[in-house]
Write an enzyme that holds these catalytic residues in place. Structure first.
Site, PDB file in Angstrom:
ATOM      1  N   GLU A 215      -3.662   3.197  -7.229  1.00 29.01           N
ATOM      2  CA  GLU A 215      -4.095   4.337  -6.403  1.00 29.01           C
ATOM      3  C   GLU A 215      -3.053   5.450  -6.488  1.00 29.01           C
ATOM      4  O   GLU A 215      -1.972   5.312  -5.910  1.00 29.01           O
ATOM      5  CB  GLU A 215      -4.171   3.927  -4.926  1.00 29.01           C
ATOM      6  CG  GLU A 215      -5.115   2.819  -4.592  1.00 29.01           C
ATOM      7  CD  GLU A 215      -5.385   2.744  -3.078  1.00 29.01           C
ATOM      8  OE1 GLU A 215      -6.482   2.345  -2.733  1.00 29.01           O
ATOM      9  OE2 GLU A 215      -4.499   3.100  -2.272  1.00 29.01           O
TER      10      GLU A 215
ATOM     11  N   HIS B  99       0.859  -1.198   0.000  1.00 27.53           N
ATOM     12  CA  HIS B  99       0.000   0.000   0.000  1.00 27.53           C
ATOM     13  C   HIS B  99       0.890   1.240   0.000  1.00 27.53           C
ATOM     14  O   HIS B  99       1.996   1.213   0.557  1.00 27.53           O
ATOM     15  CB  HIS B  99      -0.925  -0.011   1.231  1.00 27.53           C
ATOM     16  CG  HIS B  99      -1.978   1.054   1.129  1.00 27.53           C
ATOM     17  ND1 HIS B  99      -1.726   2.362   1.476  1.00 27.53           N
ATOM     18  CD2 HIS B  99      -3.252   1.017   0.674  1.00 27.53           C
ATOM     19  CE1 HIS B  99      -2.824   3.082   1.245  1.00 27.53           C
ATOM     20  NE2 HIS B  99      -3.762   2.287   0.764  1.00 27.53           N
TER      21      HIS B  99
HETATM   22  O1  G3P Z   1      -6.531   1.778   0.357  1.00 26.34           O
HETATM   23  C1  G3P Z   1      -7.493   2.709   0.022  1.00 26.34           C
HETATM   24  C2  G3P Z   1      -6.969   4.048  -0.069  1.00 26.34           C
HETATM   25  O2  G3P Z   1      -5.637   4.290   0.016  1.00 26.34           O
HETATM   26  C3  G3P Z   1      -7.817   5.099  -0.621  1.00 26.34           C
HETATM   27  O3  G3P Z   1      -8.074   5.926   0.455  1.00 26.34           O
HETATM   28  O4  G3P Z   1      -9.317   7.554   1.703  1.00 26.34           O
HETATM   29  O5  G3P Z   1      -8.812   7.947  -0.689  1.00 26.34           O
HETATM   30  O6  G3P Z   1     -10.484   6.220  -0.064  1.00 26.34           O
HETATM   31  P1  G3P Z   1      -9.238   6.965   0.336  1.00 26.34           P
END
Ligand code: G3P
Length: 223
Positions: free
Chosen positions: A142, A94
């Site tokens: 992400e 992550h």
């Molecule tokens: O692992 C999920 C993440 O990093 C996204 O976070 O708070 O943007 O939904 P968020």
């Protein structure tokens, strides 16, 4: 293996999603998933895995495993340990807990040995390609700058999602792609699917909201 399309909630280390609070949110996800038939999963701190897996039916993931075998590794998270308390898989690499490529490879191999699902995170298309060569069963793209923000990756940077999906497909068609960062509602989830992903990984959209169940229901409203 995790069924798709899927909504994966990563609890991180927010106070609102630690200990008893993690269990309360996990139960909410479980209830809505059972009621609607939509696949959901939660990723929790290793300390919360047992309580959640004992009390809900949807898959429970560890937020992290370390690249180790049983032995002398004080303070590290042993893949066998998360499995023994009920995790069916783990996030790996992550953005908030990055590993180097060799360690990602080792974690994926260890998880495969133990029959744990692997959701390996990537920060851009190039990293998605590198990770795809290691053939995890899931990759979650992400962009770090959008994590925890108000604009969904599917709006702010849709190309990183479709670009990762296409790049990964060319390398290993069996790797399924999730996307995340800033995902907040049903439109974001629908867009994620349109872009070729098999679901979303999200955190603050649910965890920081006052009415969590309403958000969970809204997230699946367009599926
Ligand atoms: O692992 C999920 C993440 O990093 C996204 O976070 O708070 O943007 O939904 P968020």
């Amino acid at each position: 293996m995790l069924k798709t399309p899927v909504i994966v909630l990563n609890m991180k280390t927010y106070t609102e999603s630690t200990g008893k609070n993690a269990l309360d949110i996990a139960k909410m996800m479980d209830k809505v998933s059972i009621e609607t038939g939509i696949n959901m999963a939660v990723s929790v701190q290793s300390i919360d895995i047992k309580e959640c897996s004992d009390n809900i039916s949807i898959p429970v993931f560890a937020e992290h495993i370390d690249p180790i075998k049983p032995g002398s590794h004080t303070g590290w998270i042993l893949p066998e340990a998360v499995k023994s308390v009920g995790a069916v898989g783990s996030l790996i690499n992550h953005s908030e807990h990055r590993l180097n490529l060799a360690d990602i490879d080792f974690c994926i191999s260890r998880a495969k040995e133990l029959d744990l699902d692997q959701i390996v995170c990537s920060n851009n298309i190039l990293t998605s390609k590198a990770i795809a060569t290691l053939s995890p069963n899931f990759l979650a793209v992400e962009p770090p700058e959008l994590i925890g923000g108000d604009i969904s990756v599917t709006t702010a940077n849709p190309d990183i999602v479709s670009g990762s999906v296409n790049a990964v497909k060319d390398i290993d068609d069996d790797v399924k792609v999730l996307c995340g960062a800033g995902v907040k509602n049903g439109v974001d989830v629908a867009r994620a699917i349109e872009l070729g992903s098999v679901g979303v990984l999200l955190a603050s959209g649910i965890i920081k909201s006052k009415n969590k169940e309403k958000i969970i229901r809204d997230l699946i409203s367009e599926l």
